[in-house]
Design a protein around this motif. Sequence first.
Motif, PDB file in Angstrom:
ATOM      1  N   PRO A 267       0.580   9.516  -0.611  1.00 14.94           N
ATOM      2  CA  PRO A 267       1.730   9.123   0.223  1.00 14.94           C
ATOM      3  C   PRO A 267       1.869   9.983   1.473  1.00 14.94           C
ATOM      4  CG  PRO A 267       2.459  10.420  -1.649  1.00 14.94           C
ATOM      5  CD  PRO A 267       0.984  10.184  -1.850  1.00 14.94           C
ATOM      6  N   VAL A 268       2.262   9.339   2.533  1.00 17.28           N
ATOM      7  CA  VAL A 268       2.697  10.025   3.754  1.00 17.28           C
ATOM      8  C   VAL A 268       4.108   9.512   4.077  1.00 17.28           C
ATOM      9  CG1 VAL A 268       2.278  10.449   6.197  1.00 17.28           C
ATOM     10  CG2 VAL A 268       0.336  10.276   4.607  1.00 17.28           C
ATOM     11  N   THR A 269       4.223   8.223   4.335  1.00 15.55           N
ATOM     12  CA  THR A 269       5.541   7.606   4.488  1.00 15.55           C
ATOM     13  C   THR A 269       6.139   7.372   3.107  1.00 15.55           C
ATOM     14  OG1 THR A 269       4.877   6.489   6.536  1.00 15.55           O
ATOM     15  CG2 THR A 269       6.796   5.606   5.376  1.00 15.55           C
ATOM     16  N   ARG A 270       7.375   7.777   2.928  1.00 14.57           N
ATOM     17  CA  ARG A 270       8.097   7.584   1.665  1.00 14.57           C
ATOM     18  C   ARG A 270       9.039   6.381   1.794  1.00 14.57           C
ATOM     19  NH1 ARG A 270       5.861  11.074  -2.273  1.00 14.57           N
ATOM     20  NH2 ARG A 270       5.213  12.983  -1.197  1.00 14.57           N
TER      21      ARG A 270
ATOM     22  N   ILE B  41       3.931   2.743   9.253  1.00 19.77           N
ATOM     23  CA  ILE B  41       3.850   3.187   7.868  1.00 19.77           C
ATOM     24  C   ILE B  41       2.485   3.831   7.662  1.00 19.77           C
ATOM     25  CG2 ILE B  41       3.752   2.420   5.464  1.00 19.77           C
ATOM     26  CD1 ILE B  41       5.716   0.204   6.218  1.00 19.77           C
ATOM     27  N   TYR B  42       2.494   5.077   7.188  1.00 22.93           N
ATOM     28  CA  TYR B  42       1.246   5.831   7.049  1.00 22.93           C
ATOM     29  C   TYR B  42       0.921   6.103   5.581  1.00 22.93           C
ATOM     30  CZ  TYR B  42       1.830   6.951  12.034  1.00 22.93           C
ATOM     31  OH  TYR B  42       1.988   6.884  13.399  1.00 22.93           O
ATOM     32  N   VAL B  43      -0.379   6.160   5.284  1.00 21.51           N
ATOM     33  CA  VAL B  43      -0.877   6.644   3.996  1.00 21.51           C
ATOM     34  C   VAL B  43      -2.068   7.563   4.275  1.00 21.51           C
ATOM     35  CG1 VAL B  43      -0.149   4.628   2.660  1.00 21.51           C
ATOM     36  CG2 VAL B  43      -2.433   4.679   3.685  1.00 21.51           C
ATOM     37  N   LYS B  44      -2.500   8.282   3.246  1.00 23.97           N
ATOM     38  CA  LYS B  44      -3.722   9.092   3.334  1.00 23.97           C
ATOM     39  C   LYS B  44      -4.731   8.518   2.369  1.00 23.97           C
ATOM     40  CE  LYS B  44      -5.487  13.832   3.080  1.00 23.97           C
ATOM     41  NZ  LYS B  44      -5.154  15.261   2.894  1.00 23.97           N
ATOM     42  N   LEU B  45      -5.994   8.402   2.826  1.00 23.06           N
ATOM     43  CA  LEU B  45      -7.047   7.818   2.015  1.00 23.06           C
ATOM     44  C   LEU B  45      -8.013   8.892   1.526  1.00 23.06           C
ATOM     45  CD1 LEU B  45      -7.898   4.813   4.364  1.00 23.06           C
ATOM     46  CD2 LEU B  45      -6.448   4.746   2.341  1.00 23.06           C
TER      47      LEU B  45
ATOM     48  N   ILE C 127       0.836  -1.204   0.000  1.00 22.60           N
ATOM     49  CA  ILE C 127       0.000   0.000   0.000  1.00 22.60           C
ATOM     50  C   ILE C 127       0.868   1.250   0.000  1.00 22.60           C
ATOM     51  CG2 ILE C 127      -1.641   1.317   1.394  1.00 22.60           C
ATOM     52  CD1 ILE C 127      -2.792  -1.474   2.262  1.00 22.60           C
ATOM     53  N   MET C 128       1.938   1.238   0.777  1.00 19.09           N
ATOM     54  CA  MET C 128       2.854   2.378   0.813  1.00 19.09           C
ATOM     55  C   MET C 128       3.490   2.604  -0.553  1.00 19.09           C
ATOM     56  SD  MET C 128       6.382   3.142   0.911  1.00 19.09           S
ATOM     57  CE  MET C 128       7.101   1.560   1.386  1.00 19.09           C
ATOM     58  N   ARG C 129       3.916   1.525  -1.217  1.00 19.42           N
ATOM     59  CA  ARG C 129       4.550   1.656  -2.531  1.00 19.42           C
ATOM     60  C   ARG C 129       3.574   2.200  -3.573  1.00 19.42           C
ATOM     61  NH1 ARG C 129       9.996   1.858  -3.674  1.00 19.42           N
ATOM     62  NH2 ARG C 129      11.090   0.704  -2.067  1.00 19.42           N
ATOM     63  N   ILE C 130       2.350   1.709  -3.572  1.00 16.14           N
ATOM     64  CA  ILE C 130       1.353   2.172  -4.543  1.00 16.14           C
ATOM     65  C   ILE C 130       1.013   3.644  -4.303  1.00 16.14           C
ATOM     66  CG2 ILE C 130      -1.048   1.901  -5.274  1.00 16.14           C
ATOM     67  CD1 ILE C 130      -0.719  -1.114  -4.773  1.00 16.14           C
ATOM     68  N   ALA C 131       0.903   4.024  -3.035  1.00  9.47           N
ATOM     69  CA  ALA C 131       0.601   5.424  -2.712  1.00  9.47           C
ATOM     70  C   ALA C 131       1.681   6.363  -3.233  1.00  9.47           C
ATOM     71  CB  ALA C 131       0.447   5.590  -1.202  1.00  9.47           C
ATOM     72  N   ASN C 132       2.911   5.884  -3.281  1.00  9.27           N
ATOM     73  CA  ASN C 132       4.033   6.706  -3.716  1.00  9.27           C
ATOM     74  C   ASN C 132       4.262   6.693  -5.222  1.00  9.27           C
ATOM     75  OD1 ASN C 132       5.968   7.938  -1.436  1.00  9.27           O
ATOM     76  ND2 ASN C 132       4.954   6.111  -0.609  1.00  9.27           N
ATOM     77  N   ASP C 133       3.444   5.958  -5.961  1.00 12.82           N
ATOM     78  CA  ASP C 133       3.653   5.859  -7.408  1.00 12.82           C
ATOM     79  C   ASP C 133       2.327   6.062  -8.133  1.00 12.82           C
ATOM     80  OD1 ASP C 133       4.300   5.094 -10.053  1.00 12.82           O
ATOM     81  OD2 ASP C 133       5.924   3.827  -9.313  1.00 12.82           O
ATOM     82  N   PRO C 134       1.961   7.315  -8.474  1.00 14.44           N
ATOM     83  CA  PRO C 134       0.681   7.586  -9.129  1.00 14.44           C
ATOM     84  C   PRO C 134       0.506   6.830 -10.446  1.00 14.44           C
ATOM     85  CG  PRO C 134       1.700   9.620  -8.368  1.00 14.44           C
ATOM     86  CD  PRO C 134       2.721   8.544  -8.199  1.00 14.44           C
TER      87      PRO C 134
END
Length: 445
Positions: free
Chosen positions: A416-419, A437-441, A266-273
């Motif tokens: 993304p929040v955590t990179r 590990i954080y993300v924003k929804l 989830i962190m990786r996907i959040a960081n890659d639009p």
Amino acid sequence: MPKRLMRAMAIFARLCPDAILSRRQSEQYDNNNIKLLSSNRFTKKYLPYTFLAPWLSQGLVLSNGEKWRKRRKLLTTAFHFNILKQFVQTFVHESEFFIDELDKEEIGKEKTDLHPLLSWTLQKVMFATAFGITKHEDLKSVTKIYFDSVLSFCNTATYRATRPLLYPDIIFNLTKTGKQQRKDIEHLHELTHRIIHERKEFIRNNNLVKNNDYEIMGQKTRSTVLDLLLEKEKEGEIYYDGIREEVDTFTFGGHDTCAVAHNFLIMRIANDPRVQDLIYEEQQRIFGDSCRPLTIEDLNEMKYLECCIKESLRLHPSVPLIARYITEDVILSGHTVPANSNILIHIYDLHRRQEIYPEPEKFIPERFLPENSINRHPYTYIPFSAGPRNCIGQKMAMLEMKTYMSGLMRRFRLQPVTRPEDLVYKLDVMLRTTKPIYVKLLSRK
């Protein structure tokens, strides 16, 4: 590899009183992996697995020899693909609960730690599929203590693993850490005992007989892992302690490794639009604007999502290293490693080999498209280990991750929040970070 994780591994390597593979032999590393992992001659485990034995005893992960072979043969029948297909409804049910809870509680927050809710819902999946338990309210009271105890036990186990003076039980048991570990084990076994007793009571009250079908969430299915073990207990082939050690093993391995894998993905996907858009486009092709539950056929169509899962597991294998204990001399990288040596295989390092994976630190799911991976040896990618002692639940894990991620991507857009560069790993049984590990929804509605 992050410097802190390298230092942690180096500490263990220096302190472990056995032989390990040198990174200077990396040009022959692939052949070493094949030789060690593919052969039935090298299936024995010793260090560092022995530090898990106070909890998991001699379950499937830790057992050796004939006991391991018999248990593996028995339990493999519960993970046949035809049986796994019947679990999809359970995956869907729990993933919908997970997503609905996020929709109610986390939308609009600046950051969300998904791990606690993921752990709980994935454990409910394990309760239902492996143990046949679908009523969780009676167990919920002990699961919070269970999760805390898992983390605490892993901390005490790795603390002991890096301090040879604590290897003897007589010394370790006298320390503050040893006393904490015993307390953790009491909490961990409390959940295990309740699972076994509740399943026994269910079978007794419903007059279930050997190989009889029953229902999970309204769906006919076959015997669970626990049912198979209880049948063998009646036949005198296994005792209660043997059932407990397998339930412990599956409770831990069946949810915690998956929760860790989900978190990194989830962190990786959040960081890659770019990747996120491609996943969403694939979901739109399969479902359109429909809100219908997914099917096994839908999961088989999620080719790009599967590539994303594999790439995340390459970068963040839930178990970053494995070990084999050799009982005979073996030639590795041109050197004879003597019998009675413990050999560590660094999956984290292997998955970052420049000559196998160009630009190894980049998240590139296209590496795993068929046309790009056809010439890559299967033993260069081993997030579930490989050979006779590979992970018995890897197919189940892939189906489960696809189900959860499909629902998550259709409902939310991730920010993304955590990179990736923020991650700092700590020495642990699994690949864990020092901070959540954080993300924003954001809602897609």
